[in-house]
Design a protein around this motif. Structure first.
Motif: not given
Length: 690
Positions: A605, A619-622, A645, A649-652, A655, A676
């Motif tokens: 996380y 930023s968003k979480q990954s 993966n 998931r399409q996380d960063s 950022d 990504p």
């Protein structure tokens, strides 16, 4: 990597009496207990750090634990350090991005990293201070990863304020190995490693070749050749080794991209704006280490000669500065680094206490040629600056470790660092010489009257060096405007309270609360060729690490960390520190009963972070879930399947928030720029031991 596919030759049975005295001093034991010594030296369950570590945030990761981890790239082996996140915002050959204790450590600043006592951080680097490229690392050769956090050790100096990571290579392999790997996205890897008797010692060799395209529209086409040759005699505590290492690579880069272009459909998540970004690098080194240990003393010396070269091409703002040719720039860096580390320890043993005093000297010199050029499709257009830098440093440290009684021990030390900078710039006004020095005291108190717990209190000063060009700058090489010099060495101050416990059989837990201050977060802006002095900062944090082995065949790792990072002065733009990591977590399950099958899962996380000073953009979480399955087909032959993966998931991976301008846009736009995480991929590895 299969557990125990390679192993150090160190065995409890081979431990000589002088080493027992050293270990007994650290462990506080009154007599030679071979079971205790075996717990320290033999791979298996995680080694207990009770009576060994000087802080709750310090520890050691064994070879078996490292081998059980699923890593996409070599630098990710450092994620074995609790609370440390390793990321990437560019092509595979570029140095990783590191996050720890409320820091976006960029490519390595404030995380001191060594491989066999050779520094990996590169000072006054063209792309970033403390550049830490671990792509030359061969994970199968690593027998141990030691880590510390905070400026509490007199032995550690530059870049060590947030933490240190020290990778130790094997002198001898119990078994040779040949591996062949293949996977999605053009992944392929081959490794051959073994050690042979040679004269009175051992000759170890390893050869690695790798290719990886990554999951990007334009393939990374990362090609790597890597080799290690080492001759050693004697034991780890009484012997020597001489090593040659060679690494070469080249790659294409898919750098971070603007969110607006993905949202309006102009490009896909795996596309790039400038398809000519990329780089090539090489690293060659010659190093040697010598150790002698007796009942009452221990000496060690290591020396190294490292030749590094990097040619890096990047474009982060696209057409903001040059609408016609684009904003791509080159950052060439070529250097030769030489250094020597030497220390001697005296040990005193009495009925009431044990004490050791260590004095050490550390010398390093970097002869550097680097620059900043404007380019288009990797072709030079103009020169912003070119520099020849000679950066030299010398450090002297003294540290005393005393066990006063069965419950109390202390570690007190001080180091003095002196730096000299000589910069010859293409802009004569930016040429010059500078020097700086500082003293860094530290103190640790460890209290443990219990058999299953210890308490720690740590306080100390540290520092990081700034880019030498910032110490002599007078004119901004890009704008021609006047620029102010910055302090070459920036002080940090840390304090920490911690506890470590093994109250439940099979469970090891540690908890640490810390504060870390910097006088100024200095950084060299590699894309502008200038140095910027940041504001003073303060970080508070808590870390909670657990390793639980409830059954012989099952182990569980749970690491949680949270940090609060703020600038200490008041400013209208806000006090948040852009990119500063806040929450992280890792949960790993490993299953291995010694039979034909084994497996592991790891969930990582990477929490949201402020991207600008007022925290209005975050930023968003990954989340990343990786897994591994192992099958011992027969003795000496193993098949492994690795998945990255798993949930796709399409996380960063990273950022940023800054202005950029795409072709056709009338003016720059402030936007989130992201890289990504790699899409789901599978790899298969066949391992032959001989």
């Amino acid at each position: 990597m299969a557990p125990s596919r390679l192993s150090s030759s160190i065995k409890a049975a081979s431990i000589k009496p002088p080493v027992k005295y050293l270990l007994l001093f650290a462990l506080g034991s009154a007599q030679a207990d071979d079971q205790i010594l075996q717990r320290v030296f033999v791979d298996g369950s995680r080694t207990s750090q009770l009576g060994v570590a000087d802080a709750a945030s310090a520890g050691s990761i064994t070879q078996q634990e490292l081998a059980a981890r699923t890593v996409y790239r070599p630098g990710e082996i450092l994620e074995a350090v609790p609370g440390l996140i390793v990321s990437q915002h560019s092509g595979e050959g570029k140095a990783n991005q590191f996050y720890l204790r409320g820091f976006n450590l960029d490519h390595g600043t404030d995380l001191r990293t060594t491989v066999d006592d050779m520094p990996v951080n590169q000072r006054s680097h063209a792309h970033g201070q403390g550049w830490t490229d671990l792509n030359f690392l061969i994970p199968e050769l690593a027998v141990r990863l030691d880590y510390k956090k905070g400026p509490y050790s007199a032995e550690e100096g530059d870049f060590a304020s947030a933490g240190t990571a020290s990778v130790v290579y094997a002198n001898r392999l119990l078994r040779g190995t040949a591996t062949a790997s293949a996977g999605q996205h053009g992944y392929g890897r081959a490794l051959l490693a073994d050690s042979l008797d040679a004269g009175n010692g051992t000759l170890l060799y390893a050869i690695e070749a790798l290719h990886n395209d990554g999951s990007y529209t334009r393939p990374d086409d990362y090609q790597k050749l890597n080799a290690v040759l080492r001759y050693s005699e004697g034991y780890a505590n009484n012997g020597y080794n001489v090593s040659l290492m060679a690494y070469r690579a080249d790659w294409n880069s898919t750098d971070q991209i603007p969110l607006r272009a993905v949202q309006d459909g102009s490009i896909g998540r795996n596309d790039a704006i400038d398809n000519t970004d990329g780089g090539k690098a090489h690293r060659y080194s010659l190093s040697g280490a010598w150790r002698r240990t007796s009942d009452d003393s221990a000496s060690k010396v290591n020396a190294y000669l490292i030749a590094n070269q990097l040619d890096l091409y990047s474009n982060f703002t696209y057409f903001m500065d040059d609408p016609l040719h684009g904003d791509q720039f080159a950052q060439p860096d070529k250097r030769v680094t030489t250094g020597l580390n030497a220390s001697h320890s005296w040990h005193q043993h009495t009925d009431g206490d044990n004490s050791a005093t260590t004095i050490g000297v550390q010398l390093q010199n970097d002869n550097i040629f680097n620059g900043l050029l404007n380019t288009q499709a990797r072709k030079p257009l103009s020169v912003t600056r070119q520099d020849h830098i000679v950066e030299s440093s010398a450090a002297l440290y003294v540290e005393n470790n005393t066990r006063w009684n069965a419950a109390l021990r202390t570690v007190a030390g001080v180091r003095v660092d002196s730096y000299r900078f000589d910069v010859r710039s293409s802009l004569a006004a930016n040429s010059g010489k500078a020097s700086d020095h500082l003293a860094s005291p530290s103190l640790s108190v460890i209290y443990g009257p219990w058999q299953t717990a210890e308490l720690y209190a740590n306080i100390g000063n540290g520092f990081h060096s700034n880019d030498a060009r910032g110490a002599t700058i007078r004119i901004d090489p890009k704008t021609g405007e006047a620029a102010g010099k910055v302090s070459p060495l920036v002080r940090s101050r840390g304090m920490e309270l911690g506890a470590r416990s093994s109250w439940l059989p099979g469970l090891q837990s540690s908890l640490s609360l810390y504060r870390l201050d910097f006088d100024s977060e200095l950084s060299f802006a590699g894309d502008a060729g200038t140095t910027e002095a940041g504001r003073p900062s303060r970080r508070y944090g808590v870390e909670f690490s657990n390793y639980y082995k409830p059954l012989k065949w099952l182990s569980v790792d749970l690491d949680l960390a949270y940090a609060r990072a703020r600038s200490r002065d008041d400013a209208s733009e806000g006090n948040y520190i852009p990119g500063a990591i806040e929450g992280t977590g890792q949960l790993a399950l490993t299953v291995d009963d010694g039979g034909p099958y084994s497996g592991s899962l790891k969930l990582r996380y990477f929490g949201p972070r402020p991207l600008i000073e007022n925290n209005s953009v975050r930023s968003k979480q990954s989340l990343m879930l990786n897994g591994r399955l192992g099958w011992k087909i027969r003795k000496g032959l193993t098949l492994e399947l690795e998945a990255f993966n798993l949930t796709n998931r399409q996380d960063s991976a990273i950022d940023y928030y800054y202005p950029s301008q795409l072709r056709g846009e009338a003016e720059p736009v402030n936007d989130i720029h992201f890289h990504p995480i790699e899409s789901r991929s599978l790899r298969a590895t066949l391992i032959k031991n001989f």
